[in-house]
Design a protein around this motif. Structure first.
Motif, PDB file in Angstrom:
ATOM      1  N   ASP A 174       0.791  -1.230   0.000  1.00 36.53           N
ATOM      2  CA  ASP A 174       0.000   0.000   0.000  1.00 36.53           C
ATOM      3  C   ASP A 174       0.821   1.277   0.000  1.00 36.53           C
ATOM      4  N   PHE A 175       1.932   1.331   0.729  1.00 37.51           N
ATOM      5  CA  PHE A 175       2.662   2.584   0.738  1.00 37.51           C
ATOM      6  C   PHE A 175       3.598   2.767  -0.447  1.00 37.51           C
ATOM      7  N   PHE A 176       3.602   1.831  -1.387  1.00 46.22           N
ATOM      8  CA  PHE A 176       4.365   2.002  -2.620  1.00 46.22           C
ATOM      9  C   PHE A 176       3.463   2.032  -3.850  1.00 46.22           C
ATOM     10  N   LYS A 177       2.158   2.104  -3.658  1.00 41.29           N
ATOM     11  CA  LYS A 177       1.249   2.038  -4.801  1.00 41.29           C
ATOM     12  C   LYS A 177       1.371   3.227  -5.749  1.00 41.29           C
ATOM     13  N   ASN A 178       1.871   4.365  -5.260  1.00 42.21           N
ATOM     14  CA  ASN A 178       1.954   5.563  -6.097  1.00 42.21           C
ATOM     15  C   ASN A 178       3.356   5.874  -6.617  1.00 42.21           C
ATOM     16  N   ILE A 179       4.312   4.979  -6.396  1.00 41.36           N
ATOM     17  CA  ILE A 179       5.662   5.262  -6.880  1.00 41.36           C
ATOM     18  C   ILE A 179       5.754   4.947  -8.376  1.00 41.36           C
ATOM     19  N   SER A 180       6.760   5.482  -8.992  1.00 39.73           N
ATOM     20  CA  SER A 180       6.950   5.233 -10.430  1.00 39.73           C
ATOM     21  C   SER A 180       7.402   3.790 -10.660  1.00 39.73           C
ATOM     22  N   ASP A 181       7.235   3.335 -11.892  1.00 40.37           N
ATOM     23  CA  ASP A 181       7.690   1.983 -12.236  1.00 40.37           C
ATOM     24  C   ASP A 181       9.197   1.853 -12.052  1.00 40.37           C
ATOM     25  N   GLU A 182       9.933   2.921 -12.366  1.00 40.92           N
ATOM     26  CA  GLU A 182      11.389   2.897 -12.215  1.00 40.92           C
ATOM     27  C   GLU A 182      11.780   2.752 -10.740  1.00 40.92           C
ATOM     28  N   GLN A 183      11.089   3.484  -9.861  1.00 38.18           N
ATOM     29  CA  GLN A 183      11.373   3.387  -8.427  1.00 38.18           C
ATOM     30  C   GLN A 183      11.006   1.998  -7.902  1.00 38.18           C
ATOM     31  N   ALA A 184       9.892   1.459  -8.377  1.00 41.87           N
ATOM     32  CA  ALA A 184       9.476   0.114  -7.951  1.00 41.87           C
ATOM     33  C   ALA A 184      10.506  -0.923  -8.389  1.00 41.87           C
ATOM     34  N   LEU A 185      11.000  -0.795  -9.590  1.00 46.16           N
ATOM     35  CA  LEU A 185      12.008  -1.721 -10.094  1.00 46.16           C
ATOM     36  C   LEU A 185      13.307  -1.590  -9.306  1.00 46.16           C
TER      37      LEU A 185
ATOM     38  N   VAL B  58      16.760  -4.171   6.366  1.00 45.84           N
ATOM     39  CA  VAL B  58      16.387  -2.854   6.871  1.00 45.84           C
ATOM     40  C   VAL B  58      17.330  -1.782   6.331  1.00 45.84           C
ATOM     41  N   ALA B  59      18.620  -2.070   6.278  1.00 55.03           N
ATOM     42  CA  ALA B  59      19.592  -1.087   5.788  1.00 55.03           C
ATOM     43  C   ALA B  59      19.319  -0.711   4.328  1.00 55.03           C
ATOM     44  N   LYS B  60      18.972  -1.682   3.510  1.00 52.41           N
ATOM     45  CA  LYS B  60      18.680  -1.408   2.098  1.00 52.41           C
ATOM     46  C   LYS B  60      17.371  -0.641   1.951  1.00 52.41           C
ATOM     47  N   PHE B  61      16.385  -1.010   2.755  1.00 55.16           N
ATOM     48  CA  PHE B  61      15.102  -0.303   2.757  1.00 55.16           C
ATOM     49  C   PHE B  61      15.321   1.149   3.166  1.00 55.16           C
ATOM     50  N   ASP B  62      16.097   1.356   4.213  1.00 55.10           N
ATOM     51  CA  ASP B  62      16.389   2.688   4.711  1.00 55.10           C
ATOM     52  C   ASP B  62      17.145   3.505   3.653  1.00 55.10           C
ATOM     53  N   SER B  63      18.096   2.886   2.996  1.00 56.34           N
ATOM     54  CA  SER B  63      18.857   3.561   1.942  1.00 56.34           C
ATOM     55  C   SER B  63      17.940   3.992   0.802  1.00 56.34           C
TER      56      SER B  63
ATOM     57  N   LEU C 238      13.620  -0.650  -6.158  1.00 55.93           N
ATOM     58  CA  LEU C 238      13.403  -1.258  -4.840  1.00 55.93           C
ATOM     59  C   LEU C 238      13.335  -2.780  -4.940  1.00 55.93           C
ATOM     60  N   SER C 239      12.733  -3.294  -5.998  1.00 58.99           N
ATOM     61  CA  SER C 239      12.563  -4.751  -6.133  1.00 58.99           C
ATOM     62  C   SER C 239      13.900  -5.485  -6.194  1.00 58.99           C
ATOM     63  N   LYS C 240      14.947  -4.816  -6.639  1.00 60.87           N
ATOM     64  CA  LYS C 240      16.268  -5.452  -6.755  1.00 60.87           C
ATOM     65  C   LYS C 240      16.820  -5.883  -5.397  1.00 60.87           C
ATOM     66  N   ASP C 241      16.347  -5.248  -4.333  1.00 63.04           N
ATOM     67  CA  ASP C 241      16.857  -5.569  -2.996  1.00 63.04           C
ATOM     68  C   ASP C 241      16.007  -6.598  -2.253  1.00 63.04           C
TER      69      ASP C 241
END
Length: 160
Positions: free
Chosen positions: A15-26, A111-116, A28-31
């Protein structure tokens, strides 16, 4: 459907990533890493500090709280729900245990990657913190009915 599209869909299902761009989602997905947990395996233990944030892919998980020699089932985590994020945002230990009811797949991010990721995307960080704050209120309401214990009361005071 390509893997790239599947990863974007997975991230935007949170839910808190539903409005991010496809590039940002991609990005984040790498981690995220997919792990398989056997039934009755403890994923998060009460009073420990989770080092990951989790996204349940399938089946259900139980959230339990120790009370004396018993454990009380608080609720279940359903597929595509995120967990472990409350400990991250509050920088506290887990207030309950999370256990796999049966063999399940869980996406995890350190957590470190999420925080970054959040630090490099301040516009997203604000939305994420707002939604996590709302979730915290909902979780507190679920816990209000539990009989207090001295340590439990102390942790609730920290959260309030």
């Amino acid at each position: 459907m390509e893997l790239k599209d599947l990863l974007i869909k997975m991230i935007k299902a949170i839910d808190f990533f539903k409005n991010i761009s496809d590039e940002q989602a991609l990005e984040l997905s790498k981690d995220f890493v997919l792990n398989i947990y056997q039934g009755w395996f403890p994923i998060i233990r009460e009073w420990t500090k989770p080092e990951k944030i989790y996204l349940l892919k399938n089946w259900n998980l139980e959230v339990k709280k120790a009370k004396g020699f018993e454990t009380i089932k608080l609720w279940e985590i359903k597929p595509w729900e995120i967990f472990g994020e409350m400990s991250y945002i509050n920088d506290t230990r887990a207030l309950a245990s999370v256990t796999a009811i049966q063999t399940c797949d869980i996406w995890e991010i350190d957590v470190a990657k999420f925080d970054s990721f959040l630090k490099s995307n301040p516009d997203i960080k604000k939305d994420v913190l707002n939604i996590m704050s709302q979730r915290q209120k909902i979780n507190q309401e679920k816990l209000v009915d539990m009989p207090p214990e001295s340590l439990w009361e102390e942790h609730l005071k920290i959260l309030l």
